[in-house]
Design a protein around this motif. Structure first.
Motif, PDB file in Angstrom:
ATOM      1  N   THR A  27       0.820  -1.234  -0.017  1.00 23.38           N
ATOM      2  CA  THR A  27       0.088  -0.197  -0.028  1.00 23.38           C
ATOM      3  C   THR A  27       1.021   1.353  -0.048  1.00 23.38           C
ATOM      4  O   THR A  27       2.249   1.188   0.236  1.00 23.38           O
ATOM      5  N   SER A  28       0.194   2.430  -0.432  1.00 25.20           N
ATOM      6  CA  SER A  28       1.092   3.594  -0.406  1.00 25.20           C
ATOM      7  C   SER A  28       1.170   4.291   0.873  1.00 25.20           C
ATOM      8  O   SER A  28       2.092   5.166   1.124  1.00 25.20           O
ATOM      9  N   PHE A  29       0.675   3.579   2.067  1.00 22.30           N
ATOM     10  CA  PHE A  29       0.637   4.106   3.488  1.00 22.30           C
ATOM     11  C   PHE A  29       1.047   2.839   4.088  1.00 22.30           C
ATOM     12  O   PHE A  29       0.599   1.666   3.887  1.00 22.30           O
ATOM     13  N   ASP A  30       1.523   3.187   5.299  1.00 18.70           N
ATOM     14  CA  ASP A  30       2.079   2.039   6.195  1.00 18.70           C
ATOM     15  C   ASP A  30       0.785   1.688   7.204  1.00 18.70           C
ATOM     16  O   ASP A  30       0.192   2.351   7.739  1.00 18.70           O
ATOM     17  N   CYS A  31      -0.018   0.664   6.859  1.00 18.17           N
ATOM     18  CA  CYS A  31      -1.206  -0.066   7.914  1.00 18.17           C
ATOM     19  C   CYS A  31      -0.832   0.059   9.249  1.00 18.17           C
ATOM     20  O   CYS A  31      -1.587   0.466   9.852  1.00 18.17           O
ATOM     21  N   ALA A  32       0.508  -0.050   9.468  1.00 17.80           N
ATOM     22  CA  ALA A  32       0.506  -0.332  10.959  1.00 17.80           C
ATOM     23  C   ALA A  32       0.518   1.185  11.716  1.00 17.80           C
ATOM     24  O   ALA A  32       0.433   1.376  12.848  1.00 17.80           O
ATOM     25  N   ARG A  33       0.552   2.358  10.884  1.00 16.92           N
ATOM     26  CA  ARG A  33       0.475   3.599  11.262  1.00 16.92           C
ATOM     27  C   ARG A  33      -0.698   4.410  10.682  1.00 16.92           C
ATOM     28  O   ARG A  33      -0.736   5.458  10.817  1.00 16.92           O
ATOM     29  N   ALA A  34      -1.589   3.697  10.118  1.00 18.64           N
ATOM     30  CA  ALA A  34      -2.646   4.309   9.574  1.00 18.64           C
ATOM     31  C   ALA A  34      -3.491   5.084  10.453  1.00 18.64           C
ATOM     32  O   ALA A  34      -3.893   4.525  11.491  1.00 18.64           O
ATOM     33  N   SER A  35      -3.868   6.392  10.187  1.00 18.58           N
ATOM     34  CA  SER A  35      -4.641   7.194  11.081  1.00 18.58           C
ATOM     35  C   SER A  35      -6.101   7.507  10.466  1.00 18.58           C
ATOM     36  O   SER A  35      -6.948   7.582  11.167  1.00 18.58           O
ATOM     37  N   ALA A  36      -5.898   8.013   9.154  1.00 16.45           N
ATOM     38  CA  ALA A  36      -7.246   8.305   8.509  1.00 16.45           C
ATOM     39  C   ALA A  36      -8.275   7.049   8.547  1.00 16.45           C
ATOM     40  O   ALA A  36      -7.930   5.724   8.674  1.00 16.45           O
ATOM     41  N   THR A  37      -9.556   7.412   8.720  1.00 14.63           N
ATOM     42  CA  THR A  37     -10.622   6.307   8.900  1.00 14.63           C
ATOM     43  C   THR A  37     -10.531   5.395   7.461  1.00 14.63           C
ATOM     44  O   THR A  37     -10.821   4.217   7.415  1.00 14.63           O
ATOM     45  N   ILE A  38     -10.531   6.126   6.465  1.00 10.60           N
ATOM     46  CA  ILE A  38     -10.393   5.023   5.036  1.00 10.60           C
ATOM     47  C   ILE A  38      -9.173   4.322   5.291  1.00 10.60           C
ATOM     48  O   ILE A  38      -9.304   3.025   4.498  1.00 10.60           O
ATOM     49  N   GLU A  39      -8.251   4.886   5.533  1.00 11.58           N
ATOM     50  CA  GLU A  39      -6.809   3.928   5.462  1.00 11.58           C
ATOM     51  C   GLU A  39      -6.793   2.725   6.379  1.00 11.58           C
ATOM     52  O   GLU A  39      -6.684   1.524   5.862  1.00 11.58           O
ATOM     53  N   LYS A  40      -7.806   2.802   7.402  1.00 11.44           N
ATOM     54  CA  LYS A  40      -7.987   1.678   8.386  1.00 11.44           C
ATOM     55  C   LYS A  40      -9.035   0.699   7.640  1.00 11.44           C
ATOM     56  O   LYS A  40      -8.743  -0.562   7.755  1.00 11.44           O
ATOM     57  N   LEU A  41      -9.948   1.037   7.263  1.00 11.58           N
ATOM     58  CA  LEU A  41     -10.991   0.448   6.276  1.00 11.58           C
ATOM     59  C   LEU A  41     -10.100  -0.212   5.220  1.00 11.58           C
ATOM     60  O   LEU A  41     -10.556  -1.497   4.983  1.00 11.58           O
ATOM     61  N   ILE A  42      -9.287   0.080   4.547  1.00  7.56           N
ATOM     62  CA  ILE A  42      -8.559  -0.313   3.356  1.00  7.56           C
ATOM     63  C   ILE A  42      -7.603  -1.677   3.890  1.00  7.56           C
ATOM     64  O   ILE A  42      -7.620  -2.631   3.511  1.00  7.56           O
ATOM     65  N   CYS A  43      -6.925  -1.171   4.987  1.00  9.42           N
ATOM     66  CA  CYS A  43      -6.060  -2.222   5.728  1.00  9.42           C
ATOM     67  C   CYS A  43      -6.825  -3.328   6.189  1.00  9.42           C
ATOM     68  O   CYS A  43      -6.021  -4.526   6.005  1.00  9.42           O
TER      69      CYS A  43
END
Length: 211
Positions: A27-43
C-alpha cells in the motif's frame, strides 16, 4: 487466465517474482500507522487492500511515462487531490462503496492516459479501457476492469459513469450497481455484452476493435 490467477495471488501476498527478482508490492501508506478512517478500512478489507496495492503500482508506472496525458508532474498533483477525495469517503453513508468507486475511476484515468500503464504491467489486476458499442446508445462505452474479489467494473460514456461489482451468474460474467438514477447491470460473454440502464430494456453490446 493463468496470468490473471498469478496476478491475483501476487497481489494477495504482496510479492511478485520476476526473473528471479522479488518485487514487493505494498500500500502507499503504512497500515501499522494508518490514522485516516478510510486507510484503516482499506487495511482491514482484502478487496480494498488489493485495489490500493494495484493503484500504487499504476501510479508509479504513470510517473515513468513522459508521454502520459496528463504529464507526470500533473499526474502527481492529481494523485494528491485524489487521495484527499478518497479519504472523504469516510463521511459517506456507505464508505466502502464510495472507496471502491474512487479506486475504479482513478484506475480508469491512469490506464487511459498512459500506454506504459496499460502495457508494462505483467502482474496487473486491471485491464482496459475497452470500448463497447451498444445498440440504442449513441456514445461508445469505455470499460475498465479491476480483477479483485469480487471483481469491479467501471463504465464511462458521454457525461455518465457508473461503478459495478460482480455478482454470481452461471451463464455470463455479471456486474450490478446503482446510483441516484437507479440500477445498472452489465453482462459479458467474450466480446458480446449486454447493458441495462435504469428504466430501460437490455441493450446488446459488442466490443470494438482495439487500435
Amino acid at each position: 487466465m493463468t496470468a490473471l490467477l498469478a496476478a491475483t495471488a501476487c497481489a494477495a501476498t504482496s510479492t511478485c517474482a520476476n526473473a528471479g527478482t522479488v518485487t514487493v508490492l505494498a500500500t502507499s501508506f503504512d497500515c501499522a500507522r494508518a490514522s485516516a478512517t478510510i486507510e484503516k478500512l482499506i487495511c482491514r478489507d482484502p478487496q480494498l487492500k488489493q485495489m490500493e496495492i494495484e493503484m500504487t503500482r499504476l501510479y508509479r508506472l504513470a510517473l515513468t511515462d513522459d508521454h502520459s496525458v496528463p504529464p507526470p508532474d500533473k499526474v502527481e498533483i492529481d494523485q494528491r487531490f485524489w487521495v484527499i477525495a478518497r479519504n472523504q469517503c469516510a463521511t459517506e453513508a456507505e464508505p466502502k462503496t464510495c472507496t471502491i468507486r474512487s479506486y475504479a475511476e482513478r484506475a480508469h484515468q491512469l490506464r487511459q492516459g498512459s500506454a506504459i500503464v496499460r502495457t508494462k504491467d505483467p502482474h496487473r489486476l486491471t485491464d482496459g479501457p475497452v470500448a463497447f458499442r451498444c445498440a440504442g446508445l449513441n456514445a461508445l462505452i469505455a470499460a475498465t476492469y479491476f480483477h479483485v474479489e469480487p471483481r469491479v467494473l467501471y463504465l464511462k460514456w458521454a457525461n455518465t459513469s457508473v461503478t459495478l461489482v460482480q455478482v454470481p451468474n452461471v451463464s455470463a460474467t455479471q456486474y450490478n450497481g446503482k446510483d441516484f438514477r437507479g440500477n445498472y447491470s452489465f453482462w459479458q460473454d467474450g466480446n458480446d455484452a449486454w447493458l441495462q440502464l435504469p428504466g430501460s430494456g437490455r441493450m446488446t453490446c459488442t466490443a470494438e476493435p482495439v487500435g
